[in-house]
Scaffold this motif. Structure first.
Motif, PDB file in Angstrom:
ATOM      1  N   VAL A 197     -23.463 -20.508   5.173  1.00 47.59           N
ATOM      2  CA  VAL A 197     -24.355 -20.691   4.025  1.00 47.59           C
ATOM      3  C   VAL A 197     -25.497 -19.691   4.079  1.00 47.59           C
ATOM      4  O   VAL A 197     -25.850 -19.060   3.074  1.00 47.59           O
ATOM      5  CB  VAL A 197     -24.907 -22.135   3.993  1.00 47.59           C
ATOM      6  N   ASN A 198     -26.099 -19.526   5.245  1.00 48.15           N
ATOM      7  CA  ASN A 198     -27.208 -18.583   5.394  1.00 48.15           C
ATOM      8  C   ASN A 198     -26.785 -17.143   5.109  1.00 48.15           C
ATOM      9  O   ASN A 198     -27.585 -16.336   4.619  1.00 48.15           O
ATOM     10  CB  ASN A 198     -27.794 -18.676   6.800  1.00 48.15           C
ATOM     11  N   LEU A 199     -25.520 -16.818   5.422  1.00 46.09           N
ATOM     12  CA  LEU A 199     -25.004 -15.464   5.189  1.00 46.09           C
ATOM     13  C   LEU A 199     -24.378 -15.310   3.801  1.00 46.09           C
ATOM     14  O   LEU A 199     -23.837 -14.258   3.484  1.00 46.09           O
ATOM     15  CB  LEU A 199     -23.971 -15.110   6.266  1.00 46.09           C
ATOM     16  N   ASN A 200     -24.418 -16.380   3.015  1.00 46.46           N
ATOM     17  CA  ASN A 200     -23.879 -16.389   1.647  1.00 46.46           C
ATOM     18  C   ASN A 200     -22.373 -16.136   1.609  1.00 46.46           C
ATOM     19  O   ASN A 200     -21.867 -15.503   0.683  1.00 46.46           O
ATOM     20  CB  ASN A 200     -24.598 -15.367   0.766  1.00 46.46           C
ATOM     21  N   ARG A 226     -24.073 -25.463  -7.537  1.00 48.81           N
ATOM     22  CA  ARG A 226     -24.000 -24.705  -6.280  1.00 48.81           C
ATOM     23  C   ARG A 226     -22.692 -23.927  -6.186  1.00 48.81           C
ATOM     24  O   ARG A 226     -22.680 -22.763  -5.785  1.00 48.81           O
ATOM     25  CB  ARG A 226     -24.123 -25.656  -5.094  1.00 48.81           C
ATOM     26  N   ILE A 227     -21.601 -24.575  -6.554  1.00 42.90           N
ATOM     27  CA  ILE A 227     -20.289 -23.922  -6.477  1.00 42.90           C
ATOM     28  C   ILE A 227     -20.194 -22.791  -7.493  1.00 42.90           C
ATOM     29  O   ILE A 227     -19.736 -21.683  -7.177  1.00 42.90           O
ATOM     30  CB  ILE A 227     -19.162 -24.952  -6.708  1.00 42.90           C
ATOM     31  N   VAL A 228     -20.647 -23.068  -8.724  1.00 38.70           N
ATOM     32  CA  VAL A 228     -20.589 -22.052  -9.781  1.00 38.70           C
ATOM     33  C   VAL A 228     -21.445 -20.851  -9.427  1.00 38.70           C
ATOM     34  O   VAL A 228     -21.029 -19.696  -9.590  1.00 38.70           O
ATOM     35  CB  VAL A 228     -21.030 -22.648 -11.133  1.00 38.70           C
ATOM     36  N   ASN A 229     -22.660 -21.094  -8.927  1.00 33.36           N
ATOM     37  CA  ASN A 229     -23.550 -19.987  -8.557  1.00 33.36           C
ATOM     38  C   ASN A 229     -23.015 -19.190  -7.380  1.00 33.36           C
ATOM     39  O   ASN A 229     -23.314 -18.003  -7.244  1.00 33.36           O
ATOM     40  CB  ASN A 229     -24.947 -20.523  -8.236  1.00 33.36           C
ATOM     41  N   ASN A 259     -28.795 -11.033 -12.533  1.00 29.45           N
ATOM     42  CA  ASN A 259     -30.144 -10.908 -13.098  1.00 29.45           C
ATOM     43  C   ASN A 259     -31.043 -12.090 -12.745  1.00 29.45           C
ATOM     44  O   ASN A 259     -32.231 -12.082 -13.064  1.00 29.45           O
ATOM     45  CB  ASN A 259     -30.058 -10.776 -14.625  1.00 29.45           C
ATOM     46  N   ALA A 260     -30.463 -13.112 -12.119  1.00 25.82           N
ATOM     47  CA  ALA A 260     -31.243 -14.305 -11.788  1.00 25.82           C
ATOM     48  C   ALA A 260     -32.155 -14.037 -10.590  1.00 25.82           C
ATOM     49  O   ALA A 260     -31.737 -13.454  -9.606  1.00 25.82           O
ATOM     50  CB  ALA A 260     -30.314 -15.471 -11.476  1.00 25.82           C
ATOM     51  N   ARG A 261     -33.393 -14.455 -10.705  1.00 25.75           N
ATOM     52  CA  ARG A 261     -34.330 -14.291  -9.606  1.00 25.75           C
ATOM     53  C   ARG A 261     -34.971 -15.627  -9.207  1.00 25.75           C
ATOM     54  O   ARG A 261     -35.824 -15.682  -8.358  1.00 25.75           O
ATOM     55  CB  ARG A 261     -35.441 -13.303 -10.000  1.00 25.75           C
ATOM     56  N   HIS A 262     -34.531 -16.691  -9.863  1.00 19.65           N
ATOM     57  CA  HIS A 262     -35.074 -18.020  -9.570  1.00 19.65           C
ATOM     58  C   HIS A 262     -33.939 -19.032  -9.619  1.00 19.65           C
ATOM     59  O   HIS A 262     -32.789 -18.683  -9.820  1.00 19.65           O
ATOM     60  CB  HIS A 262     -36.177 -18.382 -10.570  1.00 19.65           C
ATOM     61  N   GLY A 263     -34.272 -20.304  -9.466  1.00 21.22           N
ATOM     62  CA  GLY A 263     -33.264 -21.339  -9.569  1.00 21.22           C
ATOM     63  C   GLY A 263     -32.380 -21.426  -8.344  1.00 21.22           C
ATOM     64  O   GLY A 263     -32.814 -21.208  -7.211  1.00 21.22           O
ATOM     65  N   GLU A 264     -31.093 -21.725  -8.585  1.00 13.21           N
ATOM     66  CA  GLU A 264     -30.163 -22.012  -7.503  1.00 13.21           C
ATOM     67  C   GLU A 264     -29.917 -20.826  -6.568  1.00 13.21           C
ATOM     68  O   GLU A 264     -29.600 -21.000  -5.403  1.00 13.21           O
ATOM     69  CB  GLU A 264     -28.821 -22.489  -8.089  1.00 13.21           C
ATOM     70  N   THR A 265     -30.028 -19.620  -7.092  1.00 14.66           N
ATOM     71  CA  THR A 265     -29.724 -18.441  -6.271  1.00 14.66           C
ATOM     72  C   THR A 265     -30.935 -17.917  -5.506  1.00 14.66           C
ATOM     73  O   THR A 265     -30.773 -17.048  -4.645  1.00 14.66           O
ATOM     74  CB  THR A 265     -29.179 -17.302  -7.156  1.00 14.66           C
ATOM     75  N   TYR A 266     -32.109 -18.436  -5.810  1.00 11.23           N
ATOM     76  CA  TYR A 266     -33.332 -17.879  -5.228  1.00 11.23           C
ATOM     77  C   TYR A 266     -33.329 -17.913  -3.705  1.00 11.23           C
ATOM     78  O   TYR A 266     -33.539 -16.889  -3.041  1.00 11.23           O
ATOM     79  CB  TYR A 266     -34.558 -18.636  -5.755  1.00 11.23           C
TER      80      TYR A 266
END
Length: 375
Positions: free
Chosen positions: A331-334, A216-219, A226-233
């Motif tokens: 968190v919701n606002l990233n 979570r911290i790294v992401n 380019n990620a569209r899935h996983g932790e960043t989705y």
């Protein structure tokens, strides 16, 4: 006569604001889970918790808050025993063991631990108000705090641990922590954070920090474009959901991101995004304003309390609500890494709601039993 005096000083504005937020939370949960059979019972469960919570506020308010001072040690022991027990026989979910299952009810002791620590620390700081604010004074409060936090970390539950530490430091500061120690704590905090980031970047295993928390911290710090899935989705979906709402929102139950289920955990951690899509910037501003109003009323009670113990309880609850609100929205606002903290009174969750209304009940007790108050 005494009972009449108690209810004369009861803060009805605070109670009304909390009730509105809780009812609005039920309405939002109903929209967020629409069509999901697995979560169909969530609205009824939350409604029961809200009804129970309003009763808890009234009962807690009727009890003189000074009673809890004499019970603080027993409460502390009870909290630690519950947290140790959860690590032995608790039920695992989402990578951690945080719940006792009692029939259809899930009990999360770490939520209750927040309220217990506010009472315990308020009692300690009020009893030591005339003592020198030295390292011994700090050390004793730190031992009490981390004696509870270590068991929360073992679940693992980093976010709740941070909440308890924030409450400890804030109450210590309010109680007269000298400026030189504030500077030292600041330097130590920055140093430890930099060291942790360095160790995590080097792939070193850090005690009490799980791989999913590292991800979570790294992401958050180094997102993959380019990620569209996983932790960043879900973070990406949350931002899309918020953007879809515009100024006035798409209307209740009409948010496409929510209703088509692109946004996950939309009834808990990301209910703010669901709210933003349906009610827009104006609607979310009103809700945030109401949450801030609750915090302000708690601060008002703290300022007008008749003793240090009551004042610190009210300050502690205000800090708890404000910190959780700020982190959840962040968190919701990233602008913050995903933490798992709920939006107070609105997100689905029985343990979270009950602990918060218990806190409000304590603030109401301070208001009701401090005869110098005038609302």
């Amino acid at each position: 006569m005494l009972r009449r005096e108690v209810w004369r000083h009861f803060d009805y504005w605070l109670f009304g604001a909390v009730l509105i937020l809780c009812v609005f939370g039920i309405v939002m949960i109903r929209s967020a889970i629409a069509g999901n059979e697995e979560l169909a019972g969530s609205v009824q469960s939350q409604s029961i918790y809200v009804a129970l919570g309003m009763g808890i506020i009234l009962i807690t308010a009727s009890i003189n808050y000074r009673t809890w001072s004499s019970l603080s040690r027993l409460m502390y022991i009870f909290g630690v025993v519950m947290l140790i027990g959860i690590n032995i026989i608790g039920e695992a979910a989402f990578g951690s063991t945080r719940w006792f299952r009692a029939g259809i009810i899930n009990i999360q002791p770490s939520e209750l631990a927040k309220i217990i620590m506010i009472i315990v620390l308020a009692d300690y700081f009020s009893r030591t108000a005339d003592q020198p604010k030295n390292l011994l004074w700090i050390g004793k409060s730190a031992l009490m705090t981390f004696g509870m936090v270590v068991w929360i970390l073992l679940q693992p539950n980093l976010s709740t641990s941070i909440v308890v530490i924030v409450i400890w430091f804030a109450l210590m500061w309010i109680s007269g922590l000298p400026t030189r120690y504030i500077i030292i704590f600041g330097i130590l905090g920055v140093t430890v954070f930099a060291l942790l980031v360095g160790l995590l970047a080097a792939g070193v295993d850090v005690p009490f920090i799980e791989p999913y928390q590292v991800d979570r911290i790294v992401n958050f710090l180094f997102p993959d474009p380019n990620a569209r899935h996983g932790e960043t989705y879900n973070i990406e979906q949350a931002l899309i959901t918020i953007g879809n709402g515009g100024a006035f929102g798409k209307g209740y139950g009409a948010g496409t991101q929510v209703q088509l289920r692109f946004l996950k955990v939309r009834h808990t951690d990301f209910i703010f995004s669901a709210m933003a899509e349906e009610f827009g910037f104006v609607g979310t501003t009103l809700v945030i304003g109401l949450l801030v109003f609750v915090v302000i009323r708690c601060l008002r009670v703290a300022q007008k309390a008749s003793d240090a113990f009551g004042s610190l309880i009210a300050y502690g609850i205000a800090i708890l609500i404000f910190f959780q609100m700020a982190v959840n929205i962040g968190v919701n606002l990233n602008v913050l890494p995903v933490t798992g903290l709920t939006l107070p009174f609105i997100s689905y969750g029985g343990s979270s709601l009950i602990s918060l209304v218990l806190g409000i009940g304590l603030v109401e007790s301070v208001a009701a039993h401090s005869q110098t108050l005038d609302f």
